[in-house]
Each structure stands twice: as structure tokens, then as C-alpha cells.
Scaffold this motif. Structure first.
Motif, mmCIF file in Angstrom:
data_model
loop_
_atom_site.group_PDB
_atom_site.id
_atom_site.type_symbol
_atom_site.label_atom_id
_atom_site.label_comp_id
_atom_site.label_asym_id
_atom_site.label_seq_id
_atom_site.Cartn_x
_atom_site.Cartn_y
_atom_site.Cartn_z
ATOM 1 N N PHE A 27 0.818 -1.216 0.000
ATOM 2 C CA PHE A 27 0.000 0.000 0.000
ATOM 3 C C PHE A 27 0.853 1.267 0.000
ATOM 4 O O PHE A 27 0.408 2.328 0.407
ATOM 5 C CB PHE A 27 -1.064 0.009 1.115
ATOM 6 C CG PHE A 27 -0.563 -0.085 2.524
ATOM 7 C CD1 PHE A 27 -0.283 1.052 3.266
ATOM 8 C CD2 PHE A 27 -0.424 -1.320 3.141
ATOM 9 C CE1 PHE A 27 0.138 0.972 4.584
ATOM 10 C CE2 PHE A 27 -0.012 -1.413 4.453
ATOM 11 C CZ PHE A 27 0.277 -0.270 5.179
ATOM 12 N N ALA A 33 -1.843 6.504 3.675
ATOM 13 C CA ALA A 33 -1.535 5.298 4.455
ATOM 14 C C ALA A 33 -0.024 5.119 4.588
ATOM 15 O O ALA A 33 0.497 4.871 5.681
ATOM 16 C CB ALA A 33 -2.167 4.071 3.805
ATOM 17 N N PRO A 81 -7.444 4.611 8.856
ATOM 18 C CA PRO A 81 -8.170 4.264 7.621
ATOM 19 C C PRO A 81 -9.548 4.926 7.529
ATOM 20 O O PRO A 81 -10.001 5.271 6.439
ATOM 21 C CB PRO A 81 -8.301 2.737 7.704
ATOM 22 C CG PRO A 81 -7.176 2.308 8.588
ATOM 23 C CD PRO A 81 -7.020 3.421 9.589
ATOM 24 N N TYR A 86 -9.287 6.370 3.704
ATOM 25 C CA TYR A 86 -8.706 5.433 2.740
ATOM 26 C C TYR A 86 -9.043 3.971 3.042
ATOM 27 O O TYR A 86 -8.486 3.063 2.431
ATOM 28 C CB TYR A 86 -7.195 5.628 2.606
ATOM 29 C CG TYR A 86 -6.367 5.372 3.851
ATOM 30 C CD1 TYR A 86 -5.941 4.086 4.165
ATOM 31 C CD2 TYR A 86 -5.981 6.409 4.683
ATOM 32 C CE1 TYR A 86 -5.160 3.842 5.286
ATOM 33 C CE2 TYR A 86 -5.206 6.182 5.798
ATOM 34 C CZ TYR A 86 -4.795 4.895 6.104
ATOM 35 O OH TYR A 86 -4.023 4.661 7.218
ATOM 36 N N ARG A 87 -10.003 3.721 3.915
ATOM 37 C CA ARG A 87 -10.372 2.344 4.264
ATOM 38 C C ARG A 87 -10.747 1.537 3.024
ATOM 39 O O ARG A 87 -10.330 0.391 2.863
ATOM 40 C CB ARG A 87 -11.526 2.334 5.282
ATOM 41 C CG ARG A 87 -12.184 0.962 5.526
ATOM 42 C CD ARG A 87 -11.174 -0.054 6.030
ATOM 43 N NE ARG A 87 -11.727 -1.379 6.152
ATOM 44 C CZ ARG A 87 -11.491 -2.389 5.304
ATOM 45 N NH1 ARG A 87 -10.742 -2.206 4.245
ATOM 46 N NH2 ARG A 87 -12.005 -3.576 5.521
ATOM 47 N N LEU A 90 -7.936 -0.072 0.903
ATOM 48 C CA LEU A 90 -7.123 -1.139 1.499
ATOM 49 C C LEU A 90 -7.749 -2.507 1.272
ATOM 50 O O LEU A 90 -8.969 -2.648 1.313
ATOM 51 C CB LEU A 90 -6.977 -0.928 3.011
ATOM 52 C CG LEU A 90 -6.291 0.338 3.496
ATOM 53 C CD1 LEU A 90 -6.397 0.444 5.013
ATOM 54 C CD2 LEU A 90 -4.835 0.378 3.060
ATOM 55 N N GLN A 94 -4.332 -5.524 4.333
ATOM 56 C CA GLN A 94 -3.741 -4.213 4.632
ATOM 57 C C GLN A 94 -4.463 -3.542 5.794
ATOM 58 O O GLN A 94 -3.829 -2.932 6.667
ATOM 59 C CB GLN A 94 -3.778 -3.338 3.380
ATOM 60 C CG GLN A 94 -2.891 -3.845 2.269
ATOM 61 C CD GLN A 94 -3.189 -3.215 0.924
ATOM 62 O OE1 GLN A 94 -4.249 -2.608 0.710
ATOM 63 N NE2 GLN A 94 -2.252 -3.341 -0.011
ATOM 64 N N PHE A 95 -5.786 -3.663 5.816
ATOM 65 C CA PHE A 95 -6.560 -3.105 6.919
ATOM 66 C C PHE A 95 -6.216 -3.833 8.214
ATOM 67 O O PHE A 95 -6.031 -3.205 9.263
ATOM 68 C CB PHE A 95 -8.059 -3.220 6.623
ATOM 69 C CG PHE A 95 -8.933 -2.769 7.757
ATOM 70 C CD1 PHE A 95 -9.053 -1.431 8.069
ATOM 71 C CD2 PHE A 95 -9.620 -3.700 8.532
ATOM 72 C CE1 PHE A 95 -9.848 -1.009 9.135
ATOM 73 C CE2 PHE A 95 -10.409 -3.293 9.587
ATOM 74 C CZ PHE A 95 -10.525 -1.939 9.887
ATOM 75 N N HIS A 98 -3.074 -2.624 9.825
ATOM 76 C CA HIS A 98 -3.301 -1.394 10.596
ATOM 77 C C HIS A 98 -3.789 -1.740 12.009
ATOM 78 O O HIS A 98 -3.294 -1.202 13.003
ATOM 79 C CB HIS A 98 -4.353 -0.507 9.914
ATOM 80 C CG HIS A 98 -3.865 0.333 8.803
ATOM 81 N ND1 HIS A 98 -3.496 -0.172 7.584
ATOM 82 C CD2 HIS A 98 -3.699 1.683 8.711
ATOM 83 C CE1 HIS A 98 -3.122 0.822 6.796
ATOM 84 N NE2 HIS A 98 -3.241 1.958 7.450
#
Length: 139
Positions: A27, A33, A81, A86-87, A90, A94-95, A98
Motif C-alpha cells: 500500500f 496510508a 483508515p 482510505y479504508r 485497502l 492491509q486493513f 493497521h
């Protein structure tokens, strides 16, 4: 409980990990991010180098302030996010990264013993002794 010395070493590992994560998990093309991870990783390395603990260049930042920075970074990673919108960009992985890094930061703060025996006040040592004696008598 984790010793402050161990926390100190882990901080530098986490700083490097935060900086690498956007590139390792794909990402780095999401500027917000990526920048959050870079800033938090660079910030962690920087304030660790000047925290009043073992492996540092200068003992300036009190450990309580350091722990507040760590906890704040954890909250930023969890909220970013959503807060920065930008949630949807992802992937699930990737989320999840976080969330893992954010919860990990909060957990590290929670399990770190910030005072060594030598740094405790006479009153704190006496209270610990009273509690230990109370436990023994009621066991």
C-alpha cells in the motif's frame, strides 16, 4: 510484565517494521496510508533515541511521555483508515495490518513495567511489601 529494557529494544524493531510495512504489504501507492506508517516509524525511532531509557543517544523524554506517544500511535493506526478516508482503498490484509500494529502498540504499553525497583519511591516499595505480606497471610 515486560521490562523497560526489552520494550526499548522492541521499539527500534517496531520503528523499522512500521517504515517497511507499506512496501511489504503493497500500500505504498496510497500516499496517506504510506505516510502515516513512515511518520509513525520515523517518529518512534526519533523519540526512542531521546527517551530516558537504556539504548538512547540523549535522555530527554520522560518514560511516561514516551508511553503516551506509543499509545497515541496505536490509536492513530486504528483510526487512520476511517479518519483519513482510505479504508476502501485497502485490502482486508492491509486493513488488518493497521489494526494489528495499532493494537500491538497499545498492548506493548499495557504490558511494560515502566519502573525498575531502583526508580520506585520509598512509599511505592513499602506499598508493594505491604501487599505481598497481606497476600502471604491470607493464602
Amino acid at each position: 510484565m515486560l521490562s523497560l529494557k526489552t520494550h526499548n529494544v522492541i521499539d527500534y524493531i517496531i520503528a523499522a517494521t512500521l517504515i517497511a510495512i507499506p512496501f511489504l504489504f503493497g500500500f505504498s501507492n496510497i500516499p496517506t496510508a504510506r505516510n502515516i506508517f513512515l511518520v509513525l516509524g520515523g517518529g518512534l525511532a526519533t523519540y526512542s533515541l531521546i527517551t530516558k531509557y537504556y539504548y538512547c543517544l540523549a535522555r530527554i523524554v520522560p518514560i511516561g511521555v514516551h508511553m503516551t506517544f506509543d499509545a497515541s500511535a496505536g490509536l492513530v493506526l486504528i483510526a487512520a483508515p476511517f479518519a483519513f478516508g482510505y479504508r476502501d482503498a485497502l485490502t482486508t490484509t492491509q486493513f488488518t495490518i493497521h489494526m494489528i500494529m495499532g493494537l500491538g502498540a497499545l498492548s506493548l504499553v499495557a504490558i511494560t513495567k515502566t519502573k525498575t525497583e531502583n526508580s520506585k519511591t520509598v512509599e511505592e516499595k513499602a506499598e508493594i511489601n505491604r501487599m505481598a505480606h497481606h497476600k502471604i497471610r491470607h493464602a
